[in-house]
Design a protein around this motif. Structure first.
Motif: not given
Length: 300
Positions: A190-191, A246-255, A275-279, A283-287
C-alpha cells in the motif's frame, strides 16, 4: 582483615512503569545521605501469583524496569522472585530474609506499602521491626492536578488511549519495545511499510487506534528517534485477528528492521480503529494519518 560492611539505603516496591512518583521516592531516599541505593522489586507481579485472574497488564518488562531504575539512581536492583512461598512469609521473616542482608541504614517505602502474609505488615510494622537497626521513611503518593500518580491509573489512561496524559504521569512518553516480526506485508504493497511488533497478553499497550510517535532502533547505540504513525489493533479492514503494534516510519521505505529490537514511543492519539470499506479508503485515511502525525510531532 575483613572488609567493613557498607550500609545502604533500601527502597522497596513493584515499580511497574518507574513513573514520576517512583523516581521521586528514589531521589528523596538518598537526600542528605551518601550511601549506595539498593532497590528491591518483585517479579512477577504479586497479583499474578495470588490472583492470576486479576493480574494487571504491566507497563514495562523486567529488563526495562531495571534499566529505568538504574537511570533513576539505583546502584543495584535486587529482584525477588515472587511465589507462594514468599507470599507466605510473615513480615518479620520477610525482613530477615530479604532486607537485613542488605545492611540497611534506611528503608524507604510508599505510605501505602504492605508486606508479609496476607499483607499483614505496613509502614508501622516495618518501623517496629527495624527499631534500633534501621530507619523507616514513608513517602506520600505524588499527584498531578489532584490526580494521584500510580501504575493502575496509568494503565487506565492507556486503556482509554490517552497517551498524552499517561506521559504526564510517567514523566516520559509511554514506550513499547519488541523485536520486529514479519507481518502480512500489506503495508508495503500500500506504500506504507510497517514495523510490526506482537503484543503478548501480559504487557499493556494503548487502546486500539492510530497514534503519532517515535520509533528508535535499539541495535544501534545512539540511534536517532524516527517520526512515525503507529497503529495498535487487529487490522479489521482485512479481518485480522492478531493484536499488533504497527509503526510506519514516516517517509522511509528503505528500512530493513526484521529481527531488530525497536522502541515505540507514543506521543498523541490521532483516531480510533476503523474498519474501512476497501483499500482505496484505507490508503486515503493512512495518508491523512501521516499528515496528522507530522503535524503533532512537528516534523516537515
Amino acid at each position: 582483615m575483613e572488609n567493613p560492611v557498607t550500609s545502604t539505603i533500601v527502597v522497596i516496591g513493584n515499580f511497574d512503569g518507574v513513573h514520576r512518583g517512583h523516581r521521586s521516592v528514589l531521589q528523596e531516599a538518598c537526600r542528605g545521605v551518601d550511601l549506595p541505593l539498593v532497590v528491591v522489586t518483585f517479579w512477577p507481579h504479586p497479583v499474578s501469583v495470588l490472583r492470576p485472574e486479576l493480574a494487571p497488564k504491566l507497563l514495562t518488562d523486567l529488563r526495562s524496569r531495571i534499566e529505568l531504575l538504574k537511570q533513576a539512581g539505583a546502584h543495584e536492583v535486587r529482584v525477588i522472585q515472587f511465589n507462594r512461598d514468599v507470599a507466605a512469609l510473615s513480615p518479620g521473616e520477610f525482613v530477615e530474609r530479604f532486607l537485613m542482608p542488605l545492611h540497611p541504614a534506611r528503608i524507604v517505602v510508599g505510605q501505602n506499602f504492605r508486606f508479609g502474609h496476607r499483607a499483614a505488615g505496613d509502614v508501622r510494622t516495618l518501623a517496629e521491626l527495624g527499631e534500633g537497626r534501621f530507619e523507616v521513611c514513608a513517602m506520600p503518593l505524588q499527584a498531578i492536578d489532584d490526580e494521584v500518580t500510580c501504575s493502575t491509573g496509568i494503565r487506565e489512561l492507556l486503556e482509554q488511549g490517552d497517551v498524552a496524559e499517561a506521559a504526564r504521569h510517567l514523566g516520559r512518553p509511554f514506550e513499547y519495545r519488541g523485536v520486529v516480526v514479519v507481518g502480512d506485508q500489506r503495508g508495503r504493497e500500500l506504500g506504507f511499510p510497517t514495523a510490526n511488533l506482537s503484543v503478548p497478553g501480559d504487557l499493556a499497550v494503548p487502546a486500539d487506534g492510530v497514534y503519532a510517535g517515535w520509533v528508535t532502533r535499539l541495535d544501534e547505540p545512539g540511534a536517532e528517534p524516527m517520526a512515525a504513525a503507529i497503529s495498535v489493533g487487529t487490522n479489521p479492514t482485512f479481518d485480522g485477528a492478531d493484536h499488533r503494534v504497527e509503526s510506519y516510519v514516516i517517509d522511509r521505505t528503505d528500512l530493513e528492521l526484521y529481527g531488530v529490537e525497536i522502541a515505540v514511543d507514543f506521543v498523541d492519539r490521532l483516531r480510533g480503529q476503523v474498519k474501512f470499506d476497501g483499500v482505496e479508503a484505507l490508503i486515503e485515511q493512512m495518508s491523512a494519518d501521516v499528515a496528522a502525525a507530522k503535524l503533532r510531532l512537528g516534523v516537515a
